[in-house]
Design a protein around this motif. Sequence first.
Motif, PDB file in Angstrom:
ATOM      1  N   ASN A 172       0.807  -1.224   0.000  1.00  0.00           N
ATOM      2  CA  ASN A 172       0.000   0.000   0.000  1.00  0.00           C
ATOM      3  C   ASN A 172       0.839   1.273   0.000  1.00  0.00           C
ATOM      4  O   ASN A 172       0.290   2.372  -0.128  1.00  0.00           O
ATOM      5  N   LEU A 173       2.153   1.146   0.138  1.00  0.00           N
ATOM      6  CA  LEU A 173       3.031   2.310   0.020  1.00  0.00           C
ATOM      7  C   LEU A 173       3.050   2.763  -1.437  1.00  0.00           C
ATOM      8  O   LEU A 173       2.960   1.945  -2.360  1.00  0.00           O
ATOM      9  N   SER A 174       3.179   4.075  -1.645  1.00  0.00           N
ATOM     10  CA  SER A 174       3.211   4.580  -3.023  1.00  0.00           C
ATOM     11  C   SER A 174       4.425   4.056  -3.774  1.00  0.00           C
ATOM     12  O   SER A 174       4.360   3.785  -4.973  1.00  0.00           O
ATOM     13  N   GLU A 175       5.560   3.927  -3.076  1.00  0.00           N
ATOM     14  CA  GLU A 175       6.750   3.323  -3.672  1.00  0.00           C
ATOM     15  C   GLU A 175       6.837   1.871  -3.202  1.00  0.00           C
ATOM     16  O   GLU A 175       6.699   1.594  -2.018  1.00  0.00           O
ATOM     17  N   LYS A 176       7.102   0.963  -4.126  1.00  0.00           N
ATOM     18  CA  LYS A 176       6.983  -0.463  -3.840  1.00  0.00           C
ATOM     19  C   LYS A 176       8.310  -1.116  -3.443  1.00  0.00           C
ATOM     20  O   LYS A 176       8.423  -2.337  -3.466  1.00  0.00           O
ATOM     21  N   TYR A 177       9.322  -0.322  -3.058  1.00  0.00           N
ATOM     22  CA  TYR A 177      10.646  -0.897  -2.824  1.00  0.00           C
ATOM     23  C   TYR A 177      10.647  -1.919  -1.683  1.00  0.00           C
ATOM     24  O   TYR A 177      11.274  -2.983  -1.794  1.00  0.00           O
ATOM     25  N   LEU A 178       9.923  -1.643  -0.598  1.00  0.00           N
ATOM     26  CA  LEU A 178       9.891  -2.586   0.523  1.00  0.00           C
ATOM     27  C   LEU A 178       9.121  -3.849   0.149  1.00  0.00           C
ATOM     28  O   LEU A 178       9.503  -4.962   0.546  1.00  0.00           O
ATOM     29  N   PHE A 179       8.071  -3.693  -0.622  1.00  0.00           N
ATOM     30  CA  PHE A 179       7.292  -4.856  -1.061  1.00  0.00           C
ATOM     31  C   PHE A 179       8.146  -5.773  -1.936  1.00  0.00           C
ATOM     32  O   PHE A 179       8.101  -7.004  -1.789  1.00  0.00           O
ATOM     33  N   ILE A 180       8.927  -5.208  -2.844  1.00  0.00           N
ATOM     34  CA  ILE A 180       9.735  -6.013  -3.763  1.00  0.00           C
ATOM     35  C   ILE A 180      10.844  -6.742  -3.010  1.00  0.00           C
ATOM     36  O   ILE A 180      11.119  -7.918  -3.274  1.00  0.00           O
ATOM     37  N   ILE A 181      11.484  -6.067  -2.050  1.00  0.00           N
ATOM     38  CA  ILE A 181      12.528  -6.721  -1.252  1.00  0.00           C
ATOM     39  C   ILE A 181      11.921  -7.848  -0.412  1.00  0.00           C
ATOM     40  O   ILE A 181      12.482  -8.943  -0.319  1.00  0.00           O
ATOM     41  N   LEU A 182      10.755  -7.566   0.198  1.00  0.00           N
ATOM     42  CA  LEU A 182      10.079  -8.594   0.988  1.00  0.00           C
ATOM     43  C   LEU A 182       9.619  -9.751   0.094  1.00  0.00           C
ATOM     44  O   LEU A 182       9.674 -10.923   0.502  1.00  0.00           O
ATOM     45  N   PHE A 183       9.197  -9.437  -1.116  1.00  0.00           N
ATOM     46  CA  PHE A 183       8.793 -10.464  -2.091  1.00  0.00           C
ATOM     47  C   PHE A 183       9.955 -11.427  -2.338  1.00  0.00           C
ATOM     48  O   PHE A 183       9.761 -12.655  -2.333  1.00  0.00           O
ATOM     49  N   TYR A 184      11.157 -10.883  -2.545  1.00  0.00           N
ATOM     50  CA  TYR A 184      12.319 -11.763  -2.745  1.00  0.00           C
ATOM     51  C   TYR A 184      12.547 -12.657  -1.519  1.00  0.00           C
ATOM     52  O   TYR A 184      12.777 -13.868  -1.644  1.00  0.00           O
ATOM     53  N   MET A 185      12.479 -12.062  -0.336  1.00  0.00           N
ATOM     54  CA  MET A 185      12.702 -12.833   0.889  1.00  0.00           C
ATOM     55  C   MET A 185      11.687 -13.975   1.009  1.00  0.00           C
ATOM     56  O   MET A 185      12.042 -15.095   1.409  1.00  0.00           O
ATOM     57  N   LEU A 186      10.441 -13.692   0.658  1.00  0.00           N
ATOM     58  CA  LEU A 186       9.407 -14.721   0.750  1.00  0.00           C
ATOM     59  C   LEU A 186       9.664 -15.865  -0.229  1.00  0.00           C
ATOM     60  O   LEU A 186       9.357 -17.020   0.070  1.00  0.00           O
ATOM     61  N   LEU A 187      10.225 -15.550  -1.377  1.00  0.00           N
ATOM     62  CA  LEU A 187      10.555 -16.596  -2.340  1.00  0.00           C
ATOM     63  C   LEU A 187      11.591 -17.572  -1.770  1.00  0.00           C
ATOM     64  O   LEU A 187      11.607 -18.750  -2.116  1.00  0.00           O
ATOM     65  N   GLU A 188      12.433 -17.069  -0.892  1.00  0.00           N
ATOM     66  CA  GLU A 188      13.453 -17.913  -0.275  1.00  0.00           C
ATOM     67  C   GLU A 188      12.864 -18.811   0.817  1.00  0.00           C
ATOM     68  O   GLU A 188      13.507 -19.763   1.248  1.00  0.00           O
ATOM     69  N   PHE A 189      11.633 -18.496   1.267  1.00  0.00           N
ATOM     70  CA  PHE A 189      11.020 -19.253   2.363  1.00  0.00           C
ATOM     71  C   PHE A 189      10.869 -20.737   2.033  1.00  0.00           C
ATOM     72  O   PHE A 189      10.927 -21.585   2.908  1.00  0.00           O
ATOM     73  N   THR A 190      10.670 -21.049   0.739  1.00  0.00           N
ATOM     74  CA  THR A 190      10.345 -22.420   0.348  1.00  0.00           C
ATOM     75  C   THR A 190      11.469 -23.394   0.657  1.00  0.00           C
ATOM     76  O   THR A 190      11.231 -24.508   1.106  1.00  0.00           O
ATOM     77  N   ASN A 191      12.708 -22.967   0.424  1.00  0.00           N
ATOM     78  CA  ASN A 191      13.844 -23.876   0.568  1.00  0.00           C
ATOM     79  C   ASN A 191      14.907 -23.356   1.534  1.00  0.00           C
ATOM     80  O   ASN A 191      16.079 -23.741   1.438  1.00  0.00           O
ATOM     81  N   ALA A 192      14.502 -22.471   2.438  1.00  0.00           N
ATOM     82  CA  ALA A 192      15.469 -21.923   3.400  1.00  0.00           C
ATOM     83  C   ALA A 192      14.775 -21.612   4.713  1.00  0.00           C
ATOM     84  O   ALA A 192      13.580 -21.321   4.750  1.00  0.00           O
ATOM     85  N   ASP A 193      15.552 -21.682   5.803  1.00  0.00           N
ATOM     86  CA  ASP A 193      15.042 -21.279   7.122  1.00  0.00           C
ATOM     87  C   ASP A 193      15.298 -19.779   7.269  1.00  0.00           C
ATOM     88  O   ASP A 193      16.256 -19.341   7.916  1.00  0.00           O
ATOM     89  N   PHE A 194      14.436 -18.980   6.649  1.00  0.00           N
ATOM     90  CA  PHE A 194      14.719 -17.559   6.471  1.00  0.00           C
ATOM     91  C   PHE A 194      14.264 -16.698   7.637  1.00  0.00           C
ATOM     92  O   PHE A 194      14.721 -15.572   7.789  1.00  0.00           O
ATOM     93  N   LEU A 195      13.373 -17.195   8.462  1.00  0.00           N
ATOM     94  CA  LEU A 195      12.783 -16.339   9.491  1.00  0.00           C
ATOM     95  C   LEU A 195      13.798 -15.936  10.566  1.00  0.00           C
ATOM     96  O   LEU A 195      13.611 -14.929  11.242  1.00  0.00           O
TER      97      LEU A 195
END
Length: 392
Positions: free
Chosen positions: A346-369
């Motif tokens: 919901n931020l006008s600039e999507k930079y945090l969403f895109i970085i978080l999106f990458y991190m979430l992609l790593e969730f499948t095969n990594a203990d990222f939390l």
Amino acid sequence: NYNFLKISEFFFLILLFPFAYYFLKEKKNIYFDKIDLVFLSYPISFIPNIFLLNFSYNSVIGFFSGLYLFLIYFVTKHVSIKFNLDKFYLLKQVTYLGFICGLITLIGVFLYLFDINIGAIHTIPKYPFLLFNVYFRSIAFLGSASMLAMYCIIAFLSCYFCYKNFRENKYIIIITIIIIGIFFSFSKSIVLLFSSLFLIIYFKIKKNIWKNLILFIIFLSILFHSFFSNFLIINKKNEFMKSTYFTVNNVKPLLSYENFNLIPTYYFFQKKKNFEVIKNNFPYGIGYKNFNNYRYASPEYSEKDFEYLNKFNPHSTLLGALAENGILNLTSIILILFFALKISYNLSEKYLFIILFYMLLEFTNADFLSIKLLWIFFGLIAYEYKRKSILI
């Protein structure tokens, strides 16, 4: 065994004292929002297992590890509020972190060419990528090549979004060094970087037809990454990838076609182990850090074949949470991710969403939390939520 403690942990814990003093002295300036309750649910979700496991060492450590991660989030948020930090300030610090990792990689690779290994290089027999007549991957003192790739990719995206904060020559040098760190990790995470870059393009273009095409490309790249993380296609005459670095001993092919075999990797077996642990320990989980103590077995394989496999962590953030810490822990994580994604989108600039999106992609095969950098970004997202009064 205190090998989970690192220098960064000691520095953070020491810095908590002046923060606590500030907290007690100026209560009116500490903002505890409903979003904080969402993140606080993470350490709270460990509490039932403390009682269920009779105050075992690991269950108590699990609670304090969750509390520690929450404090990273909480301090990041309130320090940002207190000093009214520029939104790109933390991104610049992450960029410098990636630059240091890339620089260590560059030095480590250069010295390794002269048979000098300072510990920044991981030597691997018969790794698929042969470079300079040797097989290796850079780890830059981070413990694994995958971790190096994750840090450098997050730094690369951070650097891209705050490029206006750097002089042009300085920016080119920094981004080049970060790319060197990513390259010499020889990590499959590079595919996820391209997914994130396509997402940047998605938010920049206007026509729906191109947006749909970009989404399809992102989907294919994620599918490609997931498939080749869990399976390998190898030539029957070339068995070098059937090594214990990629899969279990005496691995059996799932499919055979002409000269090729489809074989499962460690990630595939780890998911099977996760499901078995979940089935046998639902809904409370096996307990924090007890996953490695569970001896996974299969009729097709001997105990020795799984010897290396059973030393691994879950290598899946969501499955690992349910397997080790139970349904409450998984619910907490899903809530945190839901609110973090919603706020950043919901931020006008999507930079945090895109970085978080990458991190979430790593969730499948990594203990990222457990990656502290993730919780720093959570704190930055909460700061933006407070600063712009975003509705959730």
